[in-house]
Design a protein around this motif. Structure first.
Motif, PDB file in Angstrom:
ATOM      1  N   ASP A   1       0.828  -1.198   0.000  1.00  0.00           N
ATOM      2  CA  ASP A   1       0.000   0.000   0.000  1.00  0.00           C
ATOM      3  C   ASP A   1       0.868   1.256   0.000  1.00  0.00           C
ATOM      4  OD1 ASP A   1       0.875  -0.357   2.606  1.00  0.00           O
ATOM      5  OD2 ASP A   1      -0.961   0.401   3.504  1.00  0.00           O
ATOM      6  N   ASN A   2       2.030   1.199   0.636  1.00  0.00           N
ATOM      7  CA  ASN A   2       2.962   2.322   0.602  1.00  0.00           C
ATOM      8  C   ASN A   2       3.415   2.589  -0.838  1.00  0.00           C
ATOM      9  OD1 ASN A   2       4.692   4.350   1.452  1.00  0.00           O
ATOM     10  ND2 ASN A   2       6.344   2.934   1.913  1.00  0.00           N
ATOM     11  N   LEU A   3       3.640   1.524  -1.597  1.00  0.00           N
ATOM     12  CA  LEU A   3       4.017   1.675  -3.000  1.00  0.00           C
ATOM     13  C   LEU A   3       2.895   2.349  -3.788  1.00  0.00           C
ATOM     14  CD1 LEU A   3       5.894   1.043  -5.410  1.00  0.00           C
ATOM     15  CD2 LEU A   3       4.705  -1.149  -5.586  1.00  0.00           C
ATOM     16  N   GLY A   4       1.659   1.908  -3.552  1.00  0.00           N
ATOM     17  CA  GLY A   4       0.518   2.509  -4.253  1.00  0.00           C
ATOM     18  C   GLY A   4       0.331   3.974  -3.908  1.00  0.00           C
ATOM     19  N   ILE A   5       0.485   4.309  -2.644  1.00  0.00           N
ATOM     20  CA  ILE A   5       0.358   5.705  -2.219  1.00  0.00           C
ATOM     21  C   ILE A   5       1.473   6.543  -2.824  1.00  0.00           C
ATOM     22  CG2 ILE A   5       0.506   7.238  -0.214  1.00  0.00           C
ATOM     23  CD1 ILE A   5      -0.932   4.985   1.357  1.00  0.00           C
ATOM     24  N   SER A   6       2.671   6.000  -2.847  1.00  0.00           N
ATOM     25  CA  SER A   6       3.805   6.724  -3.437  1.00  0.00           C
ATOM     26  C   SER A   6       3.587   6.969  -4.927  1.00  0.00           C
ATOM     27  CB  SER A   6       5.103   5.945  -3.224  1.00  0.00           C
ATOM     28  OG  SER A   6       5.397   5.835  -1.863  1.00  0.00           O
ATOM     29  N   MET A   7       3.027   5.966  -5.602  1.00  0.00           N
ATOM     30  CA  MET A   7       2.746   6.149  -7.032  1.00  0.00           C
ATOM     31  C   MET A   7       1.671   7.212  -7.244  1.00  0.00           C
ATOM     32  SD  MET A   7       3.007   2.204  -8.355  1.00  0.00           S
ATOM     33  CE  MET A   7       2.142   2.547  -9.847  1.00  0.00           C
ATOM     34  N   ALA A   8       0.639   7.218  -6.391  1.00  0.00           N
ATOM     35  CA  ALA A   8      -0.417   8.224  -6.519  1.00  0.00           C
ATOM     36  C   ALA A   8       0.139   9.624  -6.287  1.00  0.00           C
ATOM     37  CB  ALA A   8      -1.546   7.931  -5.532  1.00  0.00           C
ATOM     38  N   TYR A   9       0.994   9.772  -5.289  1.00  0.00           N
ATOM     39  CA  TYR A   9       1.620  11.068  -5.052  1.00  0.00           C
ATOM     40  C   TYR A   9       2.526  11.442  -6.218  1.00  0.00           C
ATOM     41  CZ  TYR A   9       0.149  12.141  -0.307  1.00  0.00           C
ATOM     42  OH  TYR A   9      -0.578  12.491   0.791  1.00  0.00           O
ATOM     43  N   GLY A  10       3.231  10.470  -6.770  1.00  0.00           N
ATOM     44  CA  GLY A  10       4.105  10.739  -7.904  1.00  0.00           C
ATOM     45  C   GLY A  10       3.340  11.217  -9.128  1.00  0.00           C
ATOM     46  N   LEU A  11       2.159  10.656  -9.354  1.00  0.00           N
ATOM     47  CA  LEU A  11       1.337  11.090 -10.480  1.00  0.00           C
ATOM     48  C   LEU A  11       0.852  12.524 -10.305  1.00  0.00           C
ATOM     49  CD1 LEU A  11      -0.754   7.863 -11.137  1.00  0.00           C
ATOM     50  CD2 LEU A  11       1.076   8.811 -12.562  1.00  0.00           C
ATOM     51  N   ARG A  12       0.725  12.954  -9.076  1.00  0.00           N
ATOM     52  CA  ARG A  12       0.313  14.334  -8.800  1.00  0.00           C
ATOM     53  C   ARG A  12       1.518  15.270  -8.687  1.00  0.00           C
ATOM     54  NH1 ARG A  12      -4.502  14.435  -4.442  1.00  0.00           N
ATOM     55  NH2 ARG A  12      -6.094  13.573  -5.803  1.00  0.00           N
ATOM     56  N   ALA A  13       2.689  14.758  -8.968  1.00  0.00           N
ATOM     57  CA  ALA A  13       3.945  15.509  -8.904  1.00  0.00           C
ATOM     58  C   ALA A  13       4.299  15.924  -7.480  1.00  0.00           C
ATOM     59  CB  ALA A  13       3.919  16.715  -9.843  1.00  0.00           C
ATOM     60  N   ASN A  14       3.766  15.223  -6.492  1.00  0.00           N
ATOM     61  CA  ASN A  14       4.168  15.410  -5.095  1.00  0.00           C
ATOM     62  C   ASN A  14       5.193  14.347  -4.777  1.00  0.00           C
ATOM     63  OD1 ASN A  14       2.241  17.400  -4.837  1.00  0.00           O
ATOM     64  ND2 ASN A  14       0.724  16.044  -3.951  1.00  0.00           N
ATOM     65  N   ARG A  15       6.371  14.755  -4.435  1.00  0.00           N
ATOM     66  CA  ARG A  15       7.439  13.800  -4.153  1.00  0.00           C
ATOM     67  C   ARG A  15       7.553  13.538  -2.658  1.00  0.00           C
ATOM     68  NH1 ARG A  15       7.380  11.691  -8.708  1.00  0.00           N
ATOM     69  NH2 ARG A  15       8.098  12.959 -10.421  1.00  0.00           N
ATOM     70  N   ILE A  16       7.586  12.277  -2.299  1.00  0.00           N
ATOM     71  CA  ILE A  16       7.840  11.872  -0.918  1.00  0.00           C
ATOM     72  C   ILE A  16       9.303  11.464  -0.856  1.00  0.00           C
ATOM     73  CG2 ILE A  16       7.281  10.241   0.917  1.00  0.00           C
ATOM     74  CD1 ILE A  16       4.512   9.961  -0.330  1.00  0.00           C
ATOM     75  N   PRO A  17      10.076  12.110  -0.009  1.00  0.00           N
ATOM     76  CA  PRO A  17      11.502  11.761   0.063  1.00  0.00           C
ATOM     77  C   PRO A  17      11.701  10.295   0.466  1.00  0.00           C
ATOM     78  CG  PRO A  17      11.069  13.823   1.217  1.00  0.00           C
ATOM     79  CD  PRO A  17       9.746  13.243   0.850  1.00  0.00           C
ATOM     80  N   PHE A  18      12.787   9.719  -0.017  1.00  0.00           N
ATOM     81  CA  PHE A  18      13.098   8.326   0.260  1.00  0.00           C
ATOM     82  C   PHE A  18      13.157   8.060   1.758  1.00  0.00           C
ATOM     83  CE2 PHE A  18      16.213   4.972   1.075  1.00  0.00           C
ATOM     84  CZ  PHE A  18      15.597   3.922   0.410  1.00  0.00           C
ATOM     85  N   ARG A  19      13.688   8.992   2.494  1.00  0.00           N
ATOM     86  CA  ARG A  19      13.804   8.833   3.946  1.00  0.00           C
ATOM     87  C   ARG A  19      12.434   8.637   4.591  1.00  0.00           C
ATOM     88  NH1 ARG A  19      15.867  13.879   7.292  1.00  0.00           N
ATOM     89  NH2 ARG A  19      14.420  14.707   5.783  1.00  0.00           N
TER      90      ARG A  19
END
Length: 94
Positions: free
Chosen positions: A16-34
């Motif tokens: 689910d973390n991967l899915g959320i990260s992809m959704a944020y990525g599609l909106r051009a919101n970047r979640i830092p790796f940390r």
């Protein structure tokens, strides 16, 4: 074998973390790796604690009692979600 089970559940919990990260990525919101690493770590620890607690409770409760408690919890959670979505929120009233 228990370690393998814990790792499989940890991976499943972090999908689910991967899915959320992809959704944020599609909106051009970047979640830092940390931050992703912190979220994954917390999910893994929670999965480990849940498995450990379940293992400890399995020594105390019978299988039928565990199934009954689990069923009641799932039905209660489902009713709570349906009731919450059916009742208007404070923002809808205004």
């Amino acid at each position: 074998m228990k370690l393998f089970t814990i790792l499989i559940i940890a991976v499943a919990a972090n999908i689910d973390n991967l899915g959320i990260s992809m959704a944020y990525g599609l909106r051009a919101n970047r979640i830092p790796f940390r931050y992703n690493l912190i979220i994954s770590f917390i999910s893994t620890v929670c999965a480990f604690v849940s498995i450990f607690a379940g293992s400890m409770l399995s020594d105390i409760l019978s299988r039928s009692t565990s199934n009954l408690i689990g069923g009641i919890l799932l039905i209660g959670l489902g009713l709570w979600i349906v009731g919450k979505s059916a009742s208007p929120s404070k923002d809808d009233i205004r």
